[in-house]
Design a protein around this motif. Sequence first.
Motif, mmCIF file in Angstrom:
data_model
loop_
_atom_site.group_PDB
_atom_site.id
_atom_site.type_symbol
_atom_site.label_atom_id
_atom_site.label_comp_id
_atom_site.label_asym_id
_atom_site.label_seq_id
_atom_site.Cartn_x
_atom_site.Cartn_y
_atom_site.Cartn_z
ATOM 1 N N ASP A 148 37.778 37.890 52.554
ATOM 2 C CA ASP A 148 36.448 37.591 53.073
ATOM 3 C C ASP A 148 35.967 36.193 52.704
ATOM 4 O O ASP A 148 34.936 35.734 53.187
ATOM 5 C CB ASP A 148 35.430 38.605 52.545
ATOM 6 N N SER A 149 36.696 35.495 51.836
ATOM 7 C CA SER A 149 36.278 34.173 51.394
ATOM 8 C C SER A 149 36.483 33.124 52.499
ATOM 9 O O SER A 149 37.380 33.246 53.337
ATOM 10 C CB SER A 149 37.086 33.762 50.154
ATOM 11 N N TYR A 150 35.646 32.099 52.464
ATOM 12 C CA TYR A 150 35.815 30.975 53.384
ATOM 13 C C TYR A 150 36.783 29.931 52.825
ATOM 14 O O TYR A 150 37.106 28.953 53.484
ATOM 15 C CB TYR A 150 34.452 30.313 53.677
ATOM 16 N N ASP A 151 37.251 30.151 51.596
ATOM 17 C CA ASP A 151 38.182 29.219 50.951
ATOM 18 C C ASP A 151 39.602 29.765 51.080
ATOM 19 O O ASP A 151 39.975 30.717 50.390
ATOM 20 C CB ASP A 151 37.811 29.064 49.469
ATOM 21 N N PRO A 152 40.434 29.172 51.953
ATOM 22 C CA PRO A 152 41.793 29.705 52.146
ATOM 23 C C PRO A 152 42.680 29.555 50.918
ATOM 24 O O PRO A 152 43.674 30.267 50.785
ATOM 25 C CB PRO A 152 42.336 28.896 53.331
ATOM 26 N N THR A 153 42.330 28.650 49.990
ATOM 27 C CA THR A 153 43.216 28.402 48.846
ATOM 28 C C THR A 153 43.183 29.522 47.813
ATOM 29 O O THR A 153 44.083 29.610 46.973
ATOM 30 C CB THR A 153 42.852 27.078 48.140
ATOM 31 N N ILE A 154 42.153 30.380 47.859
ATOM 32 C CA ILE A 154 42.092 31.459 46.862
ATOM 33 C C ILE A 154 42.592 32.790 47.431
ATOM 34 O O ILE A 154 42.600 33.801 46.734
ATOM 35 C CB ILE A 154 40.672 31.642 46.296
ATOM 36 N N LYS A 155 43.022 32.776 48.680
ATOM 37 C CA LYS A 155 43.533 34.009 49.284
ATOM 38 C C LYS A 155 44.996 34.212 48.890
ATOM 39 O O LYS A 155 45.727 33.267 48.650
ATOM 40 C CB LYS A 155 43.399 33.951 50.810
ATOM 41 N N ARG A 156 45.400 35.462 48.827
ATOM 42 C CA ARG A 156 46.782 35.815 48.494
ATOM 43 C C ARG A 156 47.281 36.850 49.505
ATOM 44 O O ARG A 156 46.703 37.934 49.637
ATOM 45 C CB ARG A 156 46.880 36.397 47.074
ATOM 46 N N THR A 157 48.338 36.500 50.230
ATOM 47 C CA THR A 157 48.969 37.485 51.102
ATOM 48 C C THR A 157 50.054 38.191 50.299
ATOM 49 O O THR A 157 50.773 37.560 49.521
ATOM 50 C CB THR A 157 49.574 36.833 52.352
ATOM 51 N N ARG A 158 50.159 39.525 50.481
ATOM 52 C CA ARG A 158 50.985 40.312 49.579
ATOM 53 C C ARG A 158 51.782 41.351 50.364
ATOM 54 O O ARG A 158 51.301 41.900 51.359
ATOM 55 C CB ARG A 158 50.086 41.010 48.548
ATOM 56 N N GLN A 159 52.993 41.600 49.891
ATOM 57 C CA GLN A 159 53.809 42.621 50.535
ATOM 58 C C GLN A 159 54.908 43.112 49.587
ATOM 59 O O GLN A 159 55.303 42.418 48.654
ATOM 60 C CB GLN A 159 54.446 42.086 51.829
ATOM 61 N N TRP A 160 55.354 44.325 49.852
ATOM 62 C CA TRP A 160 56.528 44.878 49.206
ATOM 63 C C TRP A 160 57.704 44.758 50.171
ATOM 64 O O TRP A 160 57.554 45.017 51.363
ATOM 65 C CB TRP A 160 56.319 46.362 48.872
ATOM 66 N N THR A 161 58.872 44.368 49.679
ATOM 67 C CA THR A 161 60.059 44.302 50.519
ATOM 68 C C THR A 161 61.265 44.851 49.763
ATOM 69 O O THR A 161 61.330 44.799 48.528
ATOM 70 C CB THR A 161 60.392 42.851 50.952
ATOM 71 N N LYS A 162 62.219 45.365 50.513
ATOM 72 C CA LYS A 162 63.504 45.753 49.954
ATOM 73 C C LYS A 162 64.489 45.882 51.104
ATOM 74 O O LYS A 162 64.091 46.090 52.260
ATOM 75 C CB LYS A 162 63.424 47.060 49.176
ATOM 76 N N VAL A 163 65.777 45.756 50.811
ATOM 77 C CA VAL A 163 66.760 45.918 51.866
ATOM 78 C C VAL A 163 66.907 47.403 52.180
ATOM 79 O O VAL A 163 66.664 48.262 51.339
ATOM 80 C CB VAL A 163 68.133 45.318 51.478
ATOM 81 N N ALA A 164 67.301 47.686 53.403
ATOM 82 C CA ALA A 164 67.548 49.060 53.804
ATOM 83 C C ALA A 164 68.867 49.547 53.194
ATOM 84 O O ALA A 164 69.818 48.781 53.052
ATOM 85 C CB ALA A 164 67.610 49.156 55.327
ATOM 86 N N GLY A 165 68.897 50.808 52.834
ATOM 87 C CA GLY A 165 70.120 51.361 52.260
ATOM 88 C C GLY A 165 70.354 50.876 50.846
ATOM 89 O O GLY A 165 69.436 50.401 50.169
ATOM 90 N N ASN A 166 71.603 50.978 50.393
ATOM 91 C CA ASN A 166 71.974 50.569 49.043
ATOM 92 C C ASN A 166 73.077 49.520 49.099
ATOM 93 O O ASN A 166 74.074 49.693 49.806
ATOM 94 C CB ASN A 166 72.466 51.774 48.230
ATOM 95 N N ILE A 167 72.887 48.446 48.350
ATOM 96 C CA ILE A 167 73.915 47.410 48.268
ATOM 97 C C ILE A 167 75.105 47.960 47.483
ATOM 98 O O ILE A 167 74.951 48.606 46.443
ATOM 99 C CB ILE A 167 73.350 46.140 47.616
ATOM 100 N N SER A 168 76.299 47.685 47.979
ATOM 101 C CA SER A 168 77.518 48.258 47.395
ATOM 102 C C SER A 168 77.850 47.616 46.052
ATOM 103 O O SER A 168 77.436 46.487 45.756
ATOM 104 C CB SER A 168 78.692 48.044 48.354
ATOM 105 N N LYS A 169 78.604 48.362 45.234
ATOM 106 C CA LYS A 169 79.089 47.799 43.976
ATOM 107 C C LYS A 169 79.997 46.605 44.228
ATOM 108 O O LYS A 169 80.011 45.644 43.463
ATOM 109 C CB LYS A 169 79.835 48.871 43.180
#
Length: 355
Positions: A176-197
């Motif tokens: 909601d701030s008018y100051d773009p420098t204090i905003k933080r975009t956030r996300q969780w990510t991970k690869v699909a499945g399991n990476i092999s040994k």
Amino acid sequence: MTTLVKPPPIDPAKSPIENVLELTQLNDIDPNLFTNTRPLWTPKGARGIYGGAAIAQCLSAAQRTVPDDYAIHSMHCYFVMAGNAEIPVIYHVERVRDGRSFITRTVQARQRAKVIFTTTMSFARNNSGGTKRVEHQSSMARVPPPKDDTDDLRSGGGPGEQGPFQSQRIDILNDDSYDPTIKRTRQWTKVAGNISKEGGHQAHLSALAYMSDSYFIGTVARVHKLWRWATGSRSDRQSTVDEMTLKKLLSLDDRVLKERAGMDESTIQRLRNGENIVKEYPMIGMMVSLDHTIYFHNPRAFRADDWLYSEMESPWAGDGRGLVFQKIFTREGVLVATCVQEGVVRLKQPNDSKI
């Protein structure tokens, strides 16, 4: 032809990301030459192949020339030209230096003898810092945990394909701030499945490099609440973009128009009254990455097939460019990478026939 040789069948013992990033070593020509084993992905509306693929495959190629007791700690990349998904990519590894504590590699990605991407990487020998060390790290913010029992956004795939990684976005901090420098975009990510040994920690590092380009330079547009819609070919966009944008805006409720588009009540009322406000509304005309840097802090302390938290901020934008910082943590709060990206961020100009 999208690859030099016919791709082998998908290996079910490997994760989708390992299959996507698989390289073929061109030993008969030069042991320092590699090429993409499988076709590369071009995101919808993008000018070329997904940048994360070039980053990750260059890293994968370089790792094939480095002993196992060394791990990547920094990677400095430049996007030179848009890559064409219809043309095979040749990765040329230059062995710049092999030292006792550090190894340096430069990799150029080429198509039809032209460089489309270049990167210089430094690898550090494990435990070369000694037993006594200077240590500190940024703290991870308190955020809602990822939800393992919900459908996630699958990213990084072609039309009709499920991508090799998943993401869950979190509401923008200080949106909601008018100051773009204090905003933080956030996300969780991970690869699909399991990476092999078999893939080892190198596969996890390449996967992190691949995912690090997800919504990166787009942070500038998100903190400014800018919109970007691209439909059709460049020649017909000018006649349709205003109509498509207006249709999209009219489909949104007032709350979304306020929070995501940054409209005030009078502007929303004008939109509802049938006024075409699109021509006065700022829209992204061009947004492409110029460079990309990754500092790997704990290269063996994470798994890319477990959730990683990314937080992005933009300290500056101007002169048609924008800068974004990104921190990547494990779900336990270990800082595993810091990334920096600068890109072209240009607004659609009045009477501009090109978007």
